[in-house]
Design a protein around this motif. Structure first.
Motif, short mmCIF file in Angstrom:
data_model
loop_
_atom_site.label_atom_id
_atom_site.label_comp_id
_atom_site.label_asym_id
_atom_site.label_seq_id
_atom_site.Cartn_x
_atom_site.Cartn_y
_atom_site.Cartn_z
N MET A 1 48.44 36.65 50.84
CA MET A 1 49.41 36.31 49.79
C MET A 1 48.79 36.54 48.41
N ALA A 2 47.51 36.15 48.25
CA ALA A 2 46.84 36.34 46.95
C ALA A 2 46.75 37.83 46.60
N GLU A 3 46.56 38.66 47.63
CA GLU A 3 46.46 40.12 47.43
C GLU A 3 47.80 40.72 47.06
N LYS A 4 48.85 40.32 47.83
CA LYS A 4 50.10 41.09 47.79
C LYS A 4 51.23 40.49 46.96
N ALA A 5 51.28 39.16 46.87
CA ALA A 5 52.48 38.55 46.27
C ALA A 5 52.48 38.72 44.75
N ASP A 6 53.66 39.04 44.23
CA ASP A 6 53.83 39.22 42.78
C ASP A 6 54.15 37.85 42.17
N ILE A 7 53.10 37.04 41.97
CA ILE A 7 53.31 35.68 41.45
C ILE A 7 52.43 35.46 40.22
N ASP A 8 52.89 34.56 39.34
CA ASP A 8 52.11 34.17 38.17
C ASP A 8 51.18 33.01 38.50
N ALA B 1 42.34 31.88 42.00
CA ALA B 1 41.75 32.03 40.65
C ALA B 1 41.09 33.41 40.56
N ASP B 2 40.41 33.82 41.62
CA ASP B 2 39.77 35.14 41.61
C ASP B 2 40.79 36.26 41.54
N HIS B 3 42.02 35.98 41.95
CA HIS B 3 43.10 36.96 41.81
C HIS B 3 43.91 36.73 40.53
N LYS B 4 43.31 35.95 39.61
CA LYS B 4 43.89 35.72 38.28
C LYS B 4 45.25 35.04 38.31
N ARG B 5 45.42 34.16 39.28
CA ARG B 5 46.66 33.38 39.33
C ARG B 5 46.38 31.99 38.80
N HIS B 6 47.33 31.43 38.03
CA HIS B 6 47.21 30.06 37.54
C HIS B 6 47.46 29.09 38.70
N LEU B 7 46.94 27.87 38.54
CA LEU B 7 46.93 26.95 39.68
C LEU B 7 47.60 25.61 39.36
N LEU B 8 48.45 25.16 40.28
CA LEU B 8 48.88 23.76 40.30
C LEU B 8 48.38 23.21 41.63
N ILE B 9 47.36 22.36 41.56
CA ILE B 9 46.74 21.85 42.79
C ILE B 9 47.23 20.43 43.03
N VAL C 1 37.93 28.57 37.89
CA VAL C 1 38.97 28.54 36.85
C VAL C 1 38.41 29.08 35.54
N LYS C 2 37.21 28.60 35.17
CA LYS C 2 36.62 29.04 33.89
C LYS C 2 36.26 30.51 33.94
N ARG C 3 35.63 30.93 35.03
CA ARG C 3 35.16 32.32 35.15
C ARG C 3 36.33 33.30 35.06
N ASN C 4 37.48 32.91 35.61
CA ASN C 4 38.62 33.83 35.64
C ASN C 4 39.60 33.65 34.49
N GLY C 5 39.35 32.63 33.66
CA GLY C 5 40.23 32.41 32.51
C GLY C 5 41.66 32.06 32.90
N VAL C 6 41.84 31.37 34.05
CA VAL C 6 43.19 30.97 34.45
C VAL C 6 43.39 29.51 34.06
#
Ligand SMILES: NC(=O)c1ccc[n+]([C@@H]2O[C@H](COP(=O)([O-])OP(=O)(O)OC[C@H]3O[C@@H](n4cnc5c(N)ncnc54)[C@H](O)[C@@H]3O)[C@@H](O)[C@H]2O)c1
Length: 343
Positions: free
Chosen positions: A62-69, A88-96, A114-119
């Motif tokens: 899903m992280a690879e293929k899905a077109d999500i913000d 985060a490594d796929h540059k997606r923002h997170l609600l945990i 989170v910090k390394r990827n700027g999400v």
């Protein structure tokens, strides 16, 4: 102008994954696009109900293929970190979902990713959206209580939550499940960090039912600037209790006091031929089909902040510090000594 839509993915199609799906469908700035669960049937059922087009059983895919913000991580308490780091490594923002994590290593891993990827990342410590608590915060901020001095919070669940609702209860504890809300609330209202904790626990009732987790923790919390609090979190309130949550709170300041009873609030009761119940009107209820209650408001607020770019009302540092302080409580109860919290 086109309204901005935050395209959301959900990992974890259990009880709370469904809560998320409701808001992503209802919010005019959100759209539920993809859902993942290792149990395909569960993911498919929510996808069908909420019109979610993409269904996955592997979150990596899903992280690879899905077109999500952004992605909502709604897996069991101990299973947040790998998924959070992957997205985060796929540059997606997170609600945990709360808690951020259940080990210091996992919490630090998430913060680092989170910090390394700027999400951006918010943890769903939603009690800040609980109207009576939010009013209490407003009274404190208006100076009506003077300086917060001492507080008591009891946030416990009926036993059914550990025995029936959560198949993974033995791999978590009431401290993670509700204690994280309690402690975040105390930190927020005292506007202070936990300095030292002294906790005791009791176990046996749940263990006798084959669930290897403590029954109850009683914790004394000392804040850096002198405030003190007692925090009670148990998973063994009798199932006959009228409310799933047994939720009481009081805070006394140098000038004033607030008392809350969210368990038996007398706003509404319902009785049948066997017992009296307190229908939920605070956590996850509907009014004319619209999502109401604090559990929807926090998720709604995540979308709002994603759109306007303002800071989340629960920062990543809030959730990290809450996690570290809970770990200190667990250590204190294990060793029978006070524990200084080192962040
Ligand atoms: N904000 C709140 O107050 C609140 C309320 C309830 C639950 N929660 C939190 O939400 C999270 C989920 O709780 P729940 O009650 O929905 O649990 P649940 O057991 O009902 O659902 C969890 C789902 O995650 C799936 N899952 C587990 N590992 C996975 C993986 N690696 N990849 C894909 N799917 C996976 C499981 O198959 C299951 O369907 C927990 O962290 C819990 O504490 C928060």
């Amino acid at each position: 102008m086109m309204e901005k839509k935050i395209k959301m993915g959900i990992v974890g199609a259990g009880t709370w994954g469904r809560t998320h799906a409701y808001i992503y469908r209802e919010h005019s700035n959100a759209e539920p696009v993809a859902i993942c669960d290792m149990n395909r049937e569960r993911a498919q059922a929510i996808a069908d109900e909420f019109g979610i087009k993409e269904v996955y059983t592997d979150y990596h895919e899903m992280a690879e293929k899905a077109d999500i913000d952004a992605v909502a991580i709604v897996t069991p308490d101990f299973a947040h970190a790998d998924i959070a780091c992957c997205f985060a490594d796929h540059k997606r923002h997170l609600l945990i979902e709360k808690p951020l994590a259940t080990t210091r290593e996992d919490a630090e891993r998430i913060v680092e990713a989170v910090k390394r990827n700027g999400v951006r990342c918010m943890v769903d410590l939603h009690n800040r959206w609980n109207a009576p608590f939010n009013t209490c915060k407003q009274l404190i901020e208006a100076g009506k209580l003077g300086d917060p001095y001492t507080a008591y919070i009891r946030h416990s669940d009926i036993k059914w939550c550990a025995t029936d609702l959560l198949p993974w209860a033995a791999k978590s504890s009431i401290l993670w499940f509700l204690g994280s809300h309690s402690l975040d609330t105390l930190r927020w209202l005292f506007n202070d960090e936990v300095k030292r904790v002294y906790a005791v626990k009791r176990e046996g009732i749940l263990k006798a039912e084959g669930i290897d987790t403590p029954d109850i923790y009683l914790s004394t919390i000392e804040f850096e600037h002198g405030g003190i609090a007692h925090m009670e979190n148990g998973w063994v309130t009798p199932n006959g209790n009228g409310n799933v949550n047994d939720f009481r709170f009081s805070i006394m300041g140098t000038e004033g006091m607030v008392n809350l009873n969210l368990s038996n609030h007398d706003l509404i009761t319902f009785a049948d031929q066997e017992k009296i119940m307190v229908p939920d009107i605070l956590v996850s209820n509907f009014v004319f089909g619209k999502c109401k209650g604090l559990s929807y408001e926090s998720i709604r607020d995540f979308i709002d902040r994603m759109v306007d770019g303002q800071e989340f009302r629960v920062t990543l540092e809030d959730s990290r510090k809450t996690c570290i302080a809970i770990l200190a409580i667990i250590e204190s109860a294990e060793k029978g000594i006070p524990v200084e919290v080192t962040y």
